[in-house]
Structures are given as structure tokens and as C-alpha cells.
Motif scaffolding. Structure first.
Motif, PDB file in Angstrom:
ATOM      1  N   ASP A  37      41.953  52.468  46.640  1.00 49.08           N
ATOM      2  CA  ASP A  37      41.926  53.773  45.369  1.00 49.08           C
ATOM      3  C   ASP A  37      41.030  53.443  44.846  1.00 49.08           C
ATOM      4  N   CYS A  38      40.148  54.678  43.934  1.00 44.86           N
ATOM      5  CA  CYS A  38      39.044  55.667  43.992  1.00 44.86           C
ATOM      6  C   CYS A  38      39.009  55.494  42.724  1.00 44.86           C
ATOM      7  N   GLY A  39      38.637  55.086  41.515  1.00 40.97           N
ATOM      8  CA  GLY A  39      38.424  55.128  40.454  1.00 40.97           C
ATOM      9  C   GLY A  39      37.316  55.877  39.807  1.00 40.97           C
ATOM     10  N   GLU A  40      37.247  56.279  38.623  1.00 42.52           N
ATOM     11  CA  GLU A  40      36.023  57.722  38.094  1.00 42.52           C
ATOM     12  C   GLU A  40      34.969  55.627  38.600  1.00 42.52           C
ATOM     13  N   GLY A  41      33.916  56.710  39.397  1.00 41.42           N
ATOM     14  CA  GLY A  41      32.551  55.977  39.557  1.00 41.42           C
ATOM     15  C   GLY A  41      32.688  55.429  40.572  1.00 41.42           C
ATOM     16  N   ALA A  42      33.662  55.305  41.221  1.00 41.70           N
ATOM     17  CA  ALA A  42      33.795  54.660  42.572  1.00 41.70           C
ATOM     18  C   ALA A  42      32.303  54.693  43.518  1.00 41.70           C
ATOM     19  N   GLN A  43      31.879  56.036  44.229  1.00 41.99           N
ATOM     20  CA  GLN A  43      30.840  55.872  44.791  1.00 41.99           C
ATOM     21  C   GLN A  43      29.398  55.374  44.577  1.00 41.99           C
ATOM     22  N   LEU A  44      29.091  55.161  43.031  1.00 45.83           N
ATOM     23  CA  LEU A  44      28.271  54.995  42.265  1.00 45.83           C
ATOM     24  C   LEU A  44      28.680  53.146  42.574  1.00 45.83           C
ATOM     25  N   ALA A  45      29.514  52.809  42.509  1.00 53.05           N
ATOM     26  CA  ALA A  45      29.465  51.675  43.003  1.00 53.05           C
ATOM     27  C   ALA A  45      29.730  50.979  44.287  1.00 53.05           C
ATOM     28  N   PHE A  46      30.250  51.672  44.930  1.00 54.15           N
ATOM     29  CA  PHE A  46      29.750  51.401  46.132  1.00 54.15           C
ATOM     30  C   PHE A  46      28.413  51.399  46.741  1.00 54.15           C
ATOM     31  N   MET A  47      27.597  52.703  46.769  1.00 53.10           N
ATOM     32  CA  MET A  47      26.566  52.571  46.541  1.00 53.10           C
ATOM     33  C   MET A  47      25.379  51.242  46.655  1.00 53.10           C
ATOM     34  N   ARG A  48      25.487  51.015  44.357  1.00 58.12           N
ATOM     35  CA  ARG A  48      25.342  49.628  44.697  1.00 58.12           C
ATOM     36  C   ARG A  48      25.572  48.606  45.335  1.00 58.12           C
ATOM     37  N   GLN A  49      26.221  48.190  45.591  1.00 58.14           N
ATOM     38  CA  GLN A  49      26.871  47.487  46.502  1.00 58.14           C
ATOM     39  C   GLN A  49      26.260  47.288  48.326  1.00 58.14           C
ATOM     40  N   ILE A 288      49.370  28.167  36.485  1.00 61.33           N
ATOM     41  CA  ILE A 288      51.155  27.809  37.538  1.00 61.33           C
ATOM     42  C   ILE A 288      50.635  27.711  38.852  1.00 61.33           C
ATOM     43  N   PHE A 289      49.474  28.086  39.119  1.00 66.06           N
ATOM     44  CA  PHE A 289      48.125  28.438  40.574  1.00 66.06           C
ATOM     45  C   PHE A 289      46.787  27.527  40.652  1.00 66.06           C
ATOM     46  N   PRO A 290      46.770  26.858  40.894  1.00 64.69           N
ATOM     47  CA  PRO A 290      45.061  26.641  41.627  1.00 64.69           C
ATOM     48  C   PRO A 290      44.227  27.166  42.032  1.00 64.69           C
ATOM     49  N   ASN A 291      44.222  28.441  43.055  1.00 65.62           N
ATOM     50  CA  ASN A 291      43.256  28.575  42.765  1.00 65.62           C
ATOM     51  C   ASN A 291      42.984  30.532  43.279  1.00 65.62           C
ATOM     52  N   VAL A 292      42.637  30.019  41.370  1.00 64.67           N
ATOM     53  CA  VAL A 292      42.047  31.641  40.579  1.00 64.67           C
ATOM     54  C   VAL A 292      40.482  31.726  40.952  1.00 64.67           C
ATOM     55  N   LEU A 293      40.867  33.266  41.155  1.00 60.97           N
ATOM     56  CA  LEU A 293      39.179  33.986  41.106  1.00 60.97           C
ATOM     57  C   LEU A 293      38.883  34.922  40.915  1.00 60.97           C
ATOM     58  N   LEU A 294      38.075  34.679  39.591  1.00 63.44           N
ATOM     59  CA  LEU A 294      38.303  35.954  38.383  1.00 63.44           C
ATOM     60  C   LEU A 294      37.453  37.058  39.113  1.00 63.44           C
ATOM     61  N   ASN A 295      38.255  37.724  39.336  1.00 68.96           N
ATOM     62  CA  ASN A 295      37.251  38.728  39.475  1.00 68.96           C
ATOM     63  C   ASN A 295      36.174  39.373  38.709  1.00 68.96           C
ATOM     64  N   ASN A 296      35.618  39.823  39.097  1.00 70.11           N
ATOM     65  CA  ASN A 296      34.761  41.236  38.550  1.00 70.11           C
ATOM     66  C   ASN A 296      33.928  42.649  38.964  1.00 70.11           C
ATOM     67  N   GLU A 297      33.617  43.447  38.614  1.00 73.33           N
ATOM     68  CA  GLU A 297      32.379  44.618  39.582  1.00 73.33           C
ATOM     69  C   GLU A 297      31.632  43.633  40.166  1.00 73.33           C
ATOM     70  N   GLY A 298      31.375  44.331  41.425  1.00 76.70           N
ATOM     71  CA  GLY A 298      30.098  43.685  42.320  1.00 76.70           C
ATOM     72  C   GLY A 298      30.202  42.118  43.173  1.00 76.70           C
ATOM     73  N   LEU A 299      31.818  41.590  42.512  1.00 76.66           N
ATOM     74  CA  LEU A 299      32.512  40.268  43.603  1.00 76.66           C
ATOM     75  C   LEU A 299      32.385  40.710  44.907  1.00 76.66           C
ATOM     76  N   VAL A 300      31.880  40.055  46.049  1.00 75.17           N
ATOM     77  CA  VAL A 300      31.474  40.219  47.403  1.00 75.17           C
ATOM     78  C   VAL A 300      32.637  38.454  47.226  1.00 75.17           C
ATOM     79  N   THR A 301      33.652  38.814  48.618  1.00 77.41           N
ATOM     80  CA  THR A 301      34.435  37.822  48.390  1.00 77.41           C
ATOM     81  C   THR A 301      34.977  38.202  49.681  1.00 77.41           C
ATOM     82  N   HIS A 302      34.552  36.436  50.492  1.00 80.59           N
ATOM     83  CA  HIS A 302      35.030  35.596  51.914  1.00 80.59           C
ATOM     84  C   HIS A 302      36.104  35.713  52.146  1.00 80.59           C
ATOM     85  N   ILE A 303      36.803  36.060  52.985  1.00 77.76           N
ATOM     86  CA  ILE A 303      38.272  35.702  53.010  1.00 77.76           C
ATOM     87  C   ILE A 303      38.434  35.333  54.800  1.00 77.76           C
ATOM     88  N   LYS A 304      37.763  34.075  54.418  1.00 80.57           N
ATOM     89  CA  LYS A 304      38.108  32.816  55.735  1.00 80.57           C
ATOM     90  C   LYS A 304      39.179  32.029  55.758  1.00 80.57           C
TER      91      LYS A 304
END
Ligand SMILES: [Zn+2]
Length: 307
Positions: A37-49, A288-304
């Protein structure tokens, strides 16, 4: 270095807010970037990261609602402006191709940049295979035709045990065969079983991206036990009555899918702008489920790999 990383560019929903950006996520798998997905402003967020446009070769659209698509003309325009050639593949429905082509044909003319389309259908299907990754679709239940995407690593090679290959005097030319699971036959005919010379491949990792959808009881089995599950949490249970008619889920419903699919971690998102405190999504899901990660802009999640 991590091989499989998720970058959240936007985790808000359709109504604009100053707190969150519209939907966009980038998956970095071994240096190759895949955008969902590519919502409005995605390219700027892409560059910020500090992500590199030259490594982005695939964009997957879940559905054709503006908050998931409106950033695409800008992003494609930038890629075309770079003038270095190259190509990108947009995975979308037939109607998505028609709509986007008319925009690109007008705004991105006369560039050496190649825009390709892979037409997908709202069904369970494998839509992309790279050397190391498979991407498949699952149909979702939203107000327009929508799919989720599941990214699964292909099984890797077996790992050589150097002390054992040295002991059995295995020639270097045999290593490739050992990694593929073959036994070693010594010049005198003695067979050294592969499992003595190698250890099993590292477990393959997986990520599922589920947005937007009303709660689907049978979705869990279609997703399977992924290492990281993003499932939209547009609403809280107090607004459950409006979730289904609008084709969205509550945090609790996302947690039910995480629990029933055997996911390791649930990542929240696609938050309605009506809520002031995002931690409510995490708290509700954790009932319901113990392992919940709260999402936010700029979050980098390492899949391990989990032990
Ligand atoms: Zn939508």
C-alpha cells in the motif's frame, strides 16, 4: 544484520489526522524492498526512514481505496524523475491497472522508467516467487475487493559442520551438494550420511499483512502460523457495531485471528482517528493474545527466529 525487517510508513486510516499517516508498509528482505500500500505521503516517510528508491521493485496494493493508493502517483513520479531507468511492478486488480495507467500515462510520460503490472485476483494464490521469497494472497472481507499478502521465506540450505567435513576430508567441491542434503561417498566407497556433516537449515520466516477487513473466522487457517502478523485494528470493541458494516475489525478481533492462526507476534494499525490513546488497542488485544506490538510511524520491526 537482520535479513527480514518491517518499516511502518503509515498506520492511520482513511480520515486524515495529525497523529498518523495513511497506510503504507515496507518489507526489507535481504536488501530487497517490497511496499504494501502507498497512502498519501508514503514517499516522504520512505525517505525519512532512509530507504533506497533503487532497491524498491515491487508494490502490492491491498485494495483501491484512496488511503492505500493516493501516494502512488507521487512515488512513481519521483522514480521516473530519477531518470536512471529501471522498473517497478505494481501488483493490483485489473481495475487498478486501468485507473493507474491513465494517471501514469499523463504524468509519467517519456521516461526511461518501466512501470509493470501484475494482475491479481481476490483468491488464494501465489503471485510472486523470488529466489528466496514467496508472496501469496488471501481474500479479505472489505467494502471493495481486497486481499491480504503473506510473505514466506523459502527453506534455506543446510549448514556445513566444518569440524566434521575436515575430519572426513570432504573436498571443497562437495560442499554445494552437502548443503542440498546429499551424502558424501569417500573414495573407498564408505558413505558418510549428510546429517553427520551438516545441520538443518535455519527455519524460514514469514509475515502476513492483513488490511482492511471485517473479522473473518476462517481467515486464521488461511494465514497459517506466521512469525509476524499485521492485522488491522481500526476500532475498539466499544465500536464493534460499526466495524463489520464498514469492513473493519476491532483490536480484540485482530487478536482472535492472531491466536487462532498461531502467529508469534501481532502488530496493530490502521487506527481510526477517533481514538486519542493508541495504547488502548494494545491493551484490548492483550486480553486475548499476549504478544502485541503497538504500531506507529517510523517503527522498525525485526522479524526473527524464535527459539
Ligand atoms: Zn479500505
Amino acid at each position: 544484520m537482520d535479513n527480514f525487517t518491517l518499516h511502518t510508513l503509515g498506520c492511520g486510516s482513511a480520515r486524515p489526522s495529525l497523529k498518523h499517516q495513511p497506510s503504507s508498509t515496507v518489507i526489507d528482505h535481504r536488501g530487497n524492498l517490497f511496499m504494501v500500500d502507498c497512502g498519501e505521503g508514503a514517499q516522504l516517510a520512505f525517505m525519512r526512514q532512509r530507504l533506497s528508491f533503487s532497491r524498491l521493485q515491487h508494490i502490492f496494493l491491498t485494495h483501491l481505496h484512496g488511503d492505500h493508493v493516493f501516494g502512488l502517483p507521487g512515488l512513481i513520479g519521483t522514480l521516473a524523475l530519477n531518470g536512471t531507468g529501471g522498473h517497478i511492478t505494481i501488483h493490483t486488480f485489473e481495475e487498478g491497472k486501468e485507473q493507474l495507467c491513465s494517471i501514469f500515462n499523463y504524468f509519467c510520460r517519456d521516461t526511461p522508467f518501466d512501470i509493470r503490472f501484475n494482475i491479481i485476483k481476490p483468491e488464494e494464490d501465489v503471485i510472486l516467487e523470488t529466489k528466496s521469497l514467496t508472496v501469496r494472497t488471501v481474500p479479505l472481507n472489505h467494502r471493495v475487493t481486497t486481499v491480504g499478502y503473506i510473505f514466506e521465506e523459502k527453506p534455506g540450505e543446510r549448514h556445513i559442520k566444518p569440524e566434521m567435513t575436515r575430519f572426513h576430508e570432504v573436498p571443497i567441491s562437495m560442499m554445494k551438494h552437502l548443503k542440498n542434503g546429499e551424502d558424501y561417498v569417500k573414495p573407498d566407497g564408505t558413505v558418510i550420511p549428510n546429517k553427520i556433516l551438516t545441520s538443518p537449515p535455519s527455519p524460514a520466516l514469514s509475515y502476513a499483512h492483513i488490511s482492511d477487513t471485517a473479522y473473518m473466522k476462517n481467515l486464521a487457517e488461511k494465514i497459517g502460523p506466521v512469525d509476524l502478523l499485521f492485522h488491522e485494528t481500526t476500532y475498539l470493541e466499544e465500536h464493534k457495531a460499526m466495524a463489520a458494516p464498514r469492513g473493519h475489525s476491532t483490536a480484540k478481533q485482530a487478536a482472535l485471528v492472531a491466536r487462532d492462526s498461531g502467529a508469534k507476534i501481532l502488530l496493530t494499525g490502521h487506527y481510526s482517528s477517533r481514538y486519542k490513546d493508541d495504547t488502548q488497542f494494545k491493551r484490548e488485544a492483550e486480553e486475548i493474545f499476549p504478544n502485541v506490538l503497538l504500531n506507529n510511524e517510523g517503527l522498525v520491526t525485526h522479524i526473527k527466529r524464535s527459539k
